[in-house]
Design a protein around this motif. Structure first.
Motif, mmCIF file in Angstrom:
data_model
loop_
_atom_site.group_PDB
_atom_site.id
_atom_site.type_symbol
_atom_site.label_atom_id
_atom_site.label_comp_id
_atom_site.label_asym_id
_atom_site.label_seq_id
_atom_site.Cartn_x
_atom_site.Cartn_y
_atom_site.Cartn_z
ATOM 1 N N MET A 1 -21.822 15.338 -16.835
ATOM 2 C CA MET A 1 -21.544 16.609 -17.500
ATOM 3 C C MET A 1 -20.148 17.141 -17.138
ATOM 4 S SD MET A 1 -22.454 18.926 -19.578
ATOM 5 C CE MET A 1 -24.187 18.568 -19.841
ATOM 6 N N LYS A 2 -19.784 17.011 -15.849
ATOM 7 C CA LYS A 2 -18.467 17.488 -15.430
ATOM 8 C C LYS A 2 -17.353 16.702 -16.118
ATOM 9 C CE LYS A 2 -19.782 19.264 -10.883
ATOM 10 N NZ LYS A 2 -19.569 19.137 -9.412
ATOM 11 N N ARG A 3 -17.575 15.377 -16.249
ATOM 12 C CA ARG A 3 -16.588 14.557 -16.931
ATOM 13 C C ARG A 3 -16.450 14.974 -18.389
ATOM 14 N NH1 ARG A 3 -17.615 8.301 -14.966
ATOM 15 N NH2 ARG A 3 -16.898 8.568 -12.785
ATOM 16 N N PHE A 4 -17.563 15.254 -19.014
ATOM 17 C CA PHE A 4 -17.542 15.669 -20.422
ATOM 18 C C PHE A 4 -16.802 16.987 -20.579
ATOM 19 C CE2 PHE A 4 -19.482 18.164 -23.866
ATOM 20 C CZ PHE A 4 -19.136 17.365 -24.945
ATOM 21 N N ILE A 5 -17.057 17.919 -19.658
ATOM 22 C CA ILE A 5 -16.389 19.221 -19.727
ATOM 23 C C ILE A 5 -14.882 19.060 -19.533
ATOM 24 C CG2 ILE A 5 -16.129 21.455 -18.604
ATOM 25 C CD1 ILE A 5 -19.127 21.381 -18.007
ATOM 26 N N ARG A 6 -14.507 18.213 -18.554
ATOM 27 C CA ARG A 6 -13.077 17.965 -18.337
ATOM 28 C C ARG A 6 -12.436 17.323 -19.559
ATOM 29 N NH1 ARG A 6 -14.555 16.454 -12.927
ATOM 30 N NH2 ARG A 6 -14.634 14.254 -13.575
ATOM 31 N N PHE A 7 -13.147 16.371 -20.152
ATOM 32 C CA PHE A 7 -12.644 15.728 -21.373
ATOM 33 C C PHE A 7 -12.489 16.751 -22.492
ATOM 34 C CE2 PHE A 7 -13.763 13.931 -25.534
ATOM 35 C CZ PHE A 7 -12.725 13.015 -25.692
ATOM 36 N N LEU A 8 -13.465 17.626 -22.644
ATOM 37 C CA LEU A 8 -13.424 18.642 -23.693
ATOM 38 C C LEU A 8 -12.261 19.598 -23.479
ATOM 39 C CD1 LEU A 8 -14.979 19.556 -26.213
ATOM 40 C CD2 LEU A 8 -16.309 21.088 -24.737
ATOM 41 N N VAL A 9 -12.075 20.028 -22.248
ATOM 42 C CA VAL A 9 -10.981 20.955 -21.940
ATOM 43 C C VAL A 9 -9.633 20.296 -22.202
ATOM 44 C CG1 VAL A 9 -9.815 22.202 -20.084
ATOM 45 C CG2 VAL A 9 -12.306 22.301 -20.280
ATOM 46 N N LYS A 10 -9.486 19.050 -21.759
ATOM 47 C CA LYS A 10 -8.236 18.325 -21.989
ATOM 48 C C LYS A 10 -7.968 18.127 -23.478
ATOM 49 C CE LYS A 10 -7.998 15.724 -17.638
ATOM 50 N NZ LYS A 10 -8.019 14.370 -17.017
ATOM 51 N N SER A 11 -9.024 17.813 -24.221
ATOM 52 C CA SER A 11 -8.876 17.612 -25.664
ATOM 53 C C SER A 11 -8.403 18.882 -26.349
ATOM 54 C CB SER A 11 -10.201 17.155 -26.282
ATOM 55 O OG SER A 11 -10.612 15.917 -25.742
ATOM 56 N N VAL A 12 -8.978 20.015 -25.956
ATOM 57 C CA VAL A 12 -8.587 21.302 -26.538
ATOM 58 C C VAL A 12 -7.142 21.627 -26.188
ATOM 59 C CG1 VAL A 12 -8.994 23.789 -26.478
ATOM 60 C CG2 VAL A 12 -10.938 22.222 -26.603
ATOM 61 N N LEU A 13 -6.770 21.391 -24.935
ATOM 62 C CA LEU A 13 -5.396 21.670 -24.513
ATOM 63 C C LEU A 13 -4.400 20.781 -25.247
ATOM 64 C CD1 LEU A 13 -5.855 22.123 -20.649
ATOM 65 C CD2 LEU A 13 -5.437 23.901 -22.355
ATOM 66 N N TRP A 14 -4.744 19.495 -25.403
ATOM 67 C CA TRP A 14 -3.868 18.585 -26.142
ATOM 68 C C TRP A 14 -3.750 19.004 -27.608
ATOM 69 C CZ3 TRP A 14 -0.158 15.566 -24.824
ATOM 70 C CH2 TRP A 14 -0.135 14.956 -23.576
ATOM 71 N N PHE A 15 -4.861 19.460 -28.186
ATOM 72 C CA PHE A 15 -4.822 19.916 -29.582
ATOM 73 C C PHE A 15 -3.857 21.083 -29.733
ATOM 74 C CE2 PHE A 15 -6.329 23.148 -32.602
ATOM 75 C CZ PHE A 15 -6.132 22.458 -33.784
ATOM 76 N N PHE A 16 -3.967 22.069 -28.844
ATOM 77 C CA PHE A 16 -3.076 23.225 -28.920
ATOM 78 C C PHE A 16 -1.618 22.797 -28.726
ATOM 79 C CE2 PHE A 16 -6.886 25.877 -27.784
ATOM 80 C CZ PHE A 16 -6.885 26.618 -28.951
ATOM 81 N N LEU A 17 -1.369 21.928 -27.762
ATOM 82 C CA LEU A 17 -0.007 21.494 -27.487
ATOM 83 C C LEU A 17 0.581 20.732 -28.663
ATOM 84 C CD1 LEU A 17 2.397 21.091 -25.578
ATOM 85 C CD2 LEU A 17 1.231 19.064 -24.669
ATOM 86 N N LEU A 18 -0.170 19.742 -29.171
ATOM 87 C CA LEU A 18 0.342 18.920 -30.260
ATOM 88 C C LEU A 18 0.490 19.723 -31.559
ATOM 89 C CD1 LEU A 18 -1.646 15.605 -29.655
ATOM 90 C CD2 LEU A 18 0.759 16.066 -29.168
ATOM 91 N N SER A 19 -0.427 20.641 -31.809
ATOM 92 C CA SER A 19 -0.333 21.443 -33.031
ATOM 93 C C SER A 19 0.880 22.360 -32.992
ATOM 94 C CB SER A 19 -1.611 22.265 -33.230
ATOM 95 O OG SER A 19 -1.829 23.164 -32.153
ATOM 96 N N ILE A 20 1.178 22.910 -31.824
ATOM 97 C CA ILE A 20 2.361 23.770 -31.689
ATOM 98 C C ILE A 20 3.631 22.955 -31.894
ATOM 99 C CG2 ILE A 20 3.701 25.144 -30.056
ATOM 100 C CD1 ILE A 20 1.013 26.109 -28.888
ATOM 101 N N VAL A 21 3.680 21.770 -31.282
ATOM 102 C CA VAL A 21 4.847 20.897 -31.457
ATOM 103 C C VAL A 21 4.992 20.509 -32.927
ATOM 104 C CG1 VAL A 21 5.821 18.634 -30.918
ATOM 105 C CG2 VAL A 21 4.786 20.013 -29.105
ATOM 106 N N TRP A 22 3.886 20.183 -33.569
ATOM 107 C CA TRP A 22 3.873 19.807 -34.982
ATOM 108 C C TRP A 22 4.474 20.905 -35.843
ATOM 109 C CZ3 TRP A 22 -1.344 18.552 -37.929
ATOM 110 C CH2 TRP A 22 -1.048 17.875 -39.127
ATOM 111 N N VAL A 23 4.029 22.130 -35.613
ATOM 112 C CA VAL A 23 4.525 23.268 -36.383
ATOM 113 C C VAL A 23 6.015 23.491 -36.119
ATOM 114 C CG1 VAL A 23 4.403 25.779 -36.622
ATOM 115 C CG2 VAL A 23 2.296 24.430 -36.584
#
Length: 233
Positions: A1-23
């Motif tokens: 569960m902890k691994r899944f949460i870490r993966f989810l948090v990292k995925s969300v952070l990467w999405f925000f970072l990449l979307s901002i760079v994209w824009v």
């Protein structure tokens, strides 16, 4: 569960970072293609040849700039990406069982056209709100309008003001007249259904309404429009 949460948090952070760079990148780089262009290509057995010629906003007639604002989003220059009054009206129409219209601003349409898909869903609407916030934050109003005019669909396989001007009127986007600009703005609700030239009865009536709105609107205050003569209506 902890691994899944870490993966989810990292995925969300990467999405925000990449979307901002994209824009931010698209704030300076011409948009080569949109999701809608790809969808149109694959949904038809014999898709029409795509026409998409990017031109800077200074090479797009001030008449077309003004026409699409008057037709699609008259509060464009003053709002922050969302027209609250139009959204409330759309909700009221929805409650009454009427057809939704007038709720999306040019900024929202640009966010949807460039970064997302056309089908309606709560997920897409949420992402549309997010990307609208981003482009309003990182782009100028002039840049949003430039991207919108260069990417929007104007007919089967026709994308952007330059391709539309050449296709419908055999002229460049910079040379569009008031009447031609109003005709192009009039077909935007259903660009694959309506004809700008020759104009269908619906477009004739809509075009007259758009031209009247252009008269009533007054000077367009985008920076590149300041030195243009926009009084000849």
């Amino acid at each position: 569960m902890k691994r899944f949460i870490r993966f989810l948090v990292k995925s969300v952070l990467w999405f925000f970072l990449l979307s901002i760079v994209w824009v931010i990148v698209y704030g300076y780089v011409n948009v080569p293609a949109t999701p809608l262009m790809a969808i149109r290509y694959f949904e038809e057995e014999n898709p029409p040849q795509k026409r998409h010629d990017w031109v800077p906003i200074e090479n797009i007639s001030i008449h077309l700039q003004k026409a699409v604002i008057c037709a699609e989003d008259q509060s464009y220059v003053s709002h922050n990406g969302f027209d609250i009054a139009a959204i409330k009206k759309a909700r009221e129409n929805n409650k009454e069982g009427k057809k939704l219209k007038g709720g999306s601003t040019i900024s929202q349409q640009t966010a949807k056209n460039i970064f997302l898909w056309p089908q309606r869903s709560w997920i897409r609407k949420g992402l549309e709100t997010y990307f609208t916030f981003l482009i309003e934050t990182f782009w100028s109003k002039e840049r949003i309008l430039e991207v919108y005019l260069n990417s929007i669909e104007y007919g089967p396989g026709i994308y952007g003001a330059e391709a539309a001007s050449q296709y419908w009127f055999d002229t460049s986007a910079s040379m569009l007249t008031v009447d031609q600009a109003a005709a192009l703005a009039s077909i935007l609700p259903s660009p694959r259904k309506y004809s700008a030239n020759p104009a269908t009865p619906y477009v004739v009536g809509r075009k007259q309404w758009v031209k009247q709105q252009m008269k009533n609107y007054g000077p367009l205050s985008l920076s590149q429009a300041a030195n243009e003569d926009i009084s000849k209506y």
